[in-house]
Design a protein around this motif. Sequence first.
Motif, PDB file in Angstrom:
ATOM      1  N   ALA A 133       0.885  -1.179   0.000  1.00 61.90           N
ATOM      2  CA  ALA A 133       0.000   0.000   0.000  1.00 61.90           C
ATOM      3  C   ALA A 133       0.920   1.225   0.000  1.00 61.90           C
ATOM      4  CB  ALA A 133      -0.895  -0.023   1.229  1.00 61.90           C
ATOM      5  N   GLU A 134       1.058   1.854  -1.134  1.00 60.59           N
ATOM      6  CA  GLU A 134       2.052   2.926  -1.244  1.00 60.59           C
ATOM      7  C   GLU A 134       1.451   4.317  -1.040  1.00 60.59           C
ATOM      8  OE1 GLU A 134       3.744   1.995  -5.010  1.00 60.59           O
ATOM      9  OE2 GLU A 134       5.028   0.419  -4.152  1.00 60.59           O
ATOM     10  N   THR A 135       0.268   4.514  -1.581  1.00 59.96           N
ATOM     11  CA  THR A 135      -0.331   5.847  -1.464  1.00 59.96           C
ATOM     12  C   THR A 135      -1.247   5.892  -0.244  1.00 59.96           C
ATOM     13  OG1 THR A 135      -2.309   5.282  -2.737  1.00 59.96           O
ATOM     14  CG2 THR A 135      -0.380   6.019  -3.988  1.00 59.96           C
ATOM     15  N   ARG A 136      -1.545   7.111   0.188  1.00 55.96           N
ATOM     16  CA  ARG A 136      -2.455   7.269   1.328  1.00 55.96           C
ATOM     17  C   ARG A 136      -3.835   6.698   0.976  1.00 55.96           C
ATOM     18  NH1 ARG A 136      -2.476  10.749   5.750  1.00 55.96           N
ATOM     19  NH2 ARG A 136      -4.488  10.576   6.781  1.00 55.96           N
ATOM     20  N   GLN A 137      -4.210   6.877  -0.298  1.00 59.76           N
ATOM     21  CA  GLN A 137      -5.506   6.350  -0.745  1.00 59.76           C
ATOM     22  C   GLN A 137      -5.569   4.824  -0.581  1.00 59.76           C
ATOM     23  OE1 GLN A 137      -5.983   7.664  -4.738  1.00 59.76           O
ATOM     24  NE2 GLN A 137      -7.981   8.598  -4.345  1.00 59.76           N
ATOM     25  N   GLN A 138      -4.486   4.177  -1.000  1.00 57.70           N
ATOM     26  CA  GLN A 138      -4.442   2.706  -0.880  1.00 57.70           C
ATOM     27  C   GLN A 138      -4.457   2.297   0.600  1.00 57.70           C
ATOM     28  OE1 GLN A 138      -0.853   2.054  -3.196  1.00 57.70           O
ATOM     29  NE2 GLN A 138      -2.008   0.869  -4.714  1.00 57.70           N
ATOM     30  N   GLN A 139      -3.708   3.035   1.406  1.00 62.36           N
ATOM     31  CA  GLN A 139      -3.662   2.701   2.837  1.00 62.36           C
ATOM     32  C   GLN A 139      -5.051   2.828   3.457  1.00 62.36           C
ATOM     33  OE1 GLN A 139      -0.660   5.571   3.962  1.00 62.36           O
ATOM     34  NE2 GLN A 139       0.945   4.017   4.063  1.00 62.36           N
ATOM     35  N   GLU A 140      -5.735   3.924   3.099  1.00 62.46           N
ATOM     36  CA  GLU A 140      -7.067   4.133   3.675  1.00 62.46           C
ATOM     37  C   GLU A 140      -8.056   3.075   3.172  1.00 62.46           C
ATOM     38  OE1 GLU A 140      -8.175   8.238   3.189  1.00 62.46           O
ATOM     39  OE2 GLU A 140      -6.771   8.881   4.746  1.00 62.46           O
ATOM     40  N   ALA A 141      -7.891   2.659   1.921  1.00 63.02           N
ATOM     41  CA  ALA A 141      -8.767   1.602   1.383  1.00 63.02           C
ATOM     42  C   ALA A 141      -8.545   0.295   2.170  1.00 63.02           C
ATOM     43  CB  ALA A 141      -8.501   1.400  -0.108  1.00 63.02           C
ATOM     44  N   CYS A 142      -7.301   0.038   2.587  1.00 63.04           N
ATOM     45  CA  CYS A 142      -7.015  -1.170   3.387  1.00 63.04           C
ATOM     46  C   CYS A 142      -7.687  -1.075   4.755  1.00 63.04           C
ATOM     47  CB  CYS A 142      -5.507  -1.357   3.567  1.00 63.04           C
ATOM     48  SG  CYS A 142      -4.680  -1.858   2.043  1.00 63.04           S
ATOM     49  N   VAL A 143      -7.636   0.104   5.356  1.00 64.38           N
ATOM     50  CA  VAL A 143      -8.292   0.281   6.666  1.00 64.38           C
ATOM     51  C   VAL A 143      -9.799   0.059   6.515  1.00 64.38           C
ATOM     52  CG1 VAL A 143      -8.820   1.953   8.499  1.00 64.38           C
ATOM     53  CG2 VAL A 143      -6.496   1.814   7.563  1.00 64.38           C
ATOM     54  N   ARG A 144     -10.365   0.602   5.435  1.00 60.11           N
ATOM     55  CA  ARG A 144     -11.816   0.417   5.217  1.00 60.11           C
ATOM     56  C   ARG A 144     -12.151  -1.060   4.980  1.00 60.11           C
ATOM     57  NH1 ARG A 144     -11.422   5.255   2.392  1.00 60.11           N
ATOM     58  NH2 ARG A 144     -11.299   4.118   0.417  1.00 60.11           N
ATOM     59  N   ALA A 145     -11.257  -1.778   4.283  1.00 56.40           N
ATOM     60  CA  ALA A 145     -11.476  -3.213   4.025  1.00 56.40           C
ATOM     61  C   ALA A 145     -11.515  -3.986   5.343  1.00 56.40           C
ATOM     62  CB  ALA A 145     -10.378  -3.758   3.121  1.00 56.40           C
ATOM     63  N   LEU A 146     -10.627  -3.582   6.249  1.00 59.34           N
ATOM     64  CA  LEU A 146     -10.572  -4.265   7.542  1.00 59.34           C
ATOM     65  C   LEU A 146     -11.820  -3.943   8.374  1.00 59.34           C
ATOM     66  CD1 LEU A 146      -8.908  -6.105   9.293  1.00 59.34           C
ATOM     67  CD2 LEU A 146      -7.524  -4.152   9.993  1.00 59.34           C
ATOM     68  N   GLU A 147     -12.295  -2.712   8.270  1.00 56.40           N
ATOM     69  CA  GLU A 147     -13.536  -2.350   8.969  1.00 56.40           C
ATOM     70  C   GLU A 147     -14.707  -3.167   8.425  1.00 56.40           C
ATOM     71  OE1 GLU A 147     -12.426   2.319   9.992  1.00 56.40           O
ATOM     72  OE2 GLU A 147     -13.651   1.865   8.228  1.00 56.40           O
ATOM     73  N   PHE A 148     -14.747  -3.273   7.095  1.00 58.97           N
ATOM     74  CA  PHE A 148     -15.811  -4.063   6.457  1.00 58.97           C
ATOM     75  C   PHE A 148     -15.789  -5.492   7.003  1.00 58.97           C
ATOM     76  CE2 PHE A 148     -16.232  -7.399   3.242  1.00 58.97           C
ATOM     77  CZ  PHE A 148     -17.596  -7.362   3.016  1.00 58.97           C
ATOM     78  N   LYS A 149     -14.591  -6.076   7.089  1.00 64.75           N
ATOM     79  CA  LYS A 149     -14.484  -7.463   7.541  1.00 64.75           C
ATOM     80  C   LYS A 149     -14.908  -7.613   9.009  1.00 64.75           C
ATOM     81  CE  LYS A 149     -13.043 -11.725   7.979  1.00 64.75           C
ATOM     82  NZ  LYS A 149     -11.593 -11.889   7.842  1.00 64.75           N
ATOM     83  N   CYS A 150     -14.562  -6.618   9.833  1.00 69.26           N
ATOM     84  CA  CYS A 150     -15.042  -6.664  11.222  1.00 69.26           C
ATOM     85  C   CYS A 150     -16.562  -6.670  11.231  1.00 69.26           C
ATOM     86  CB  CYS A 150     -14.510  -5.467  12.018  1.00 69.26           C
ATOM     87  SG  CYS A 150     -12.771  -5.605  12.435  1.00 69.26           S
ATOM     88  N   ASP A 151     -17.164  -5.920  10.319  1.00 69.39           N
ATOM     89  CA  ASP A 151     -18.630  -5.882  10.246  1.00 69.39           C
ATOM     90  C   ASP A 151     -19.195  -7.247   9.827  1.00 69.39           C
ATOM     91  OD1 ASP A 151     -18.397  -3.250  10.937  1.00 69.39           O
ATOM     92  OD2 ASP A 151     -18.990  -2.440   8.987  1.00 69.39           O
ATOM     93  N   VAL A 152     -18.490  -7.952   8.949  1.00 66.84           N
ATOM     94  CA  VAL A 152     -18.929  -9.296   8.539  1.00 66.84           C
ATOM     95  C   VAL A 152     -18.999 -10.199   9.779  1.00 66.84           C
ATOM     96  CG1 VAL A 152     -18.203 -11.396   7.302  1.00 66.84           C
ATOM     97  CG2 VAL A 152     -18.070  -9.153   6.158  1.00 66.84           C
ATOM     98  N   LEU A 153     -17.914 -10.201  10.553  1.00 64.57           N
ATOM     99  CA  LEU A 153     -17.857 -11.079  11.729  1.00 64.57           C
ATOM    100  C   LEU A 153     -18.894 -10.656  12.773  1.00 64.57           C
ATOM    101  CD1 LEU A 153     -13.962 -11.334  12.030  1.00 64.57           C
ATOM    102  CD2 LEU A 153     -15.508 -13.120  11.237  1.00 64.57           C
ATOM    103  N   TRP A 154     -19.084  -9.344  12.898  1.00 59.99           N
ATOM    104  CA  TRP A 154     -20.053  -8.822  13.876  1.00 59.99           C
ATOM    105  C   TRP A 154     -21.475  -9.230  13.486  1.00 59.99           C
ATOM    106  CZ3 TRP A 154     -18.265  -6.354  18.223  1.00 59.99           C
ATOM    107  CH2 TRP A 154     -19.239  -5.830  19.074  1.00 59.99           C
TER     108      TRP A 154
END
Length: 231
Positions: A196-217
């Motif tokens: 993840a090189e750009t800030r945009q990519q980094q933020e997209a990774c954080v959002r992906a992880l949030e999405f996955k927490c929502d799946v488990l929740w």
Amino acid sequence: MKPWTTAEFEAELRAVGEQRYHHLHPFNERMHAGDLTEEEFRGWVRNRFYYQLNLPIKDAFILTKLPGAQHRRKWIKRITDHDGTETTEGGIERWVRLGEAVGLTRAELHDTRTVLPGVRFAVDAYVEFCRDKPWLEAVASAMTELFAPDLLSRRITDVSEHYPWISDAGLEYFRTRLTQQPADIEHLLGLVLDNAETRQQQEACVRALEFKCDVLWSLLDSVQLAFGKSS
Ligand code: PQQ
């Protein structure tokens, strides 16, 4: 916007787990406190099996997108960890043994028509996410595994203590995951932090992880609603 440093990026990812990983879910808290009825425990094992069945499928979607043989060679282990091989048992089979230990049959577990609708929506959304998103975000969504080892260790201890009707052999799935997870976590962290090189990519990774927490929740919300004694 300037990219986060590697340390800042990792801290952002870890903060997601601290705030919304499913260890905080009331159903999990009740499991650890010894509050679940046999029916609730069985309901969780049976519905969570749908998640287990889909892990190698979503990992196969990610495999097709990874950049290069080196990454694919490592990633393929995630599929065999769950599906097994000709000579080794996989996680899905070990989850069947957990199912049998709580009184479910193999046929009941594999009959996915009885999966709760909310569990099906959540798990299917995870598979679709991994099929449709760029590989970096799909890989980042698996990073909930960073937060799993503490939960799994506690689960082994607390389930043994509070649910003596579940045979120890049924907990083998969790013990095996604890041995597999350190290498998986190192691989996931390397892939995401390095690529993840750009800030945009980094933020997209954080959002992906949030999405996955929502799946488990959502999975636990559905189980709690359908089987919870307090519902
Ligand atoms: N998550 C993945 C994934 O998203 O690729 C793979 C696994 C998890 C497992 O193999 C697990 O056993 C597992 N177990 C738990 C758990 O029991 O709490 C959570 C997670 C997770 O955080 O997604 C996984």
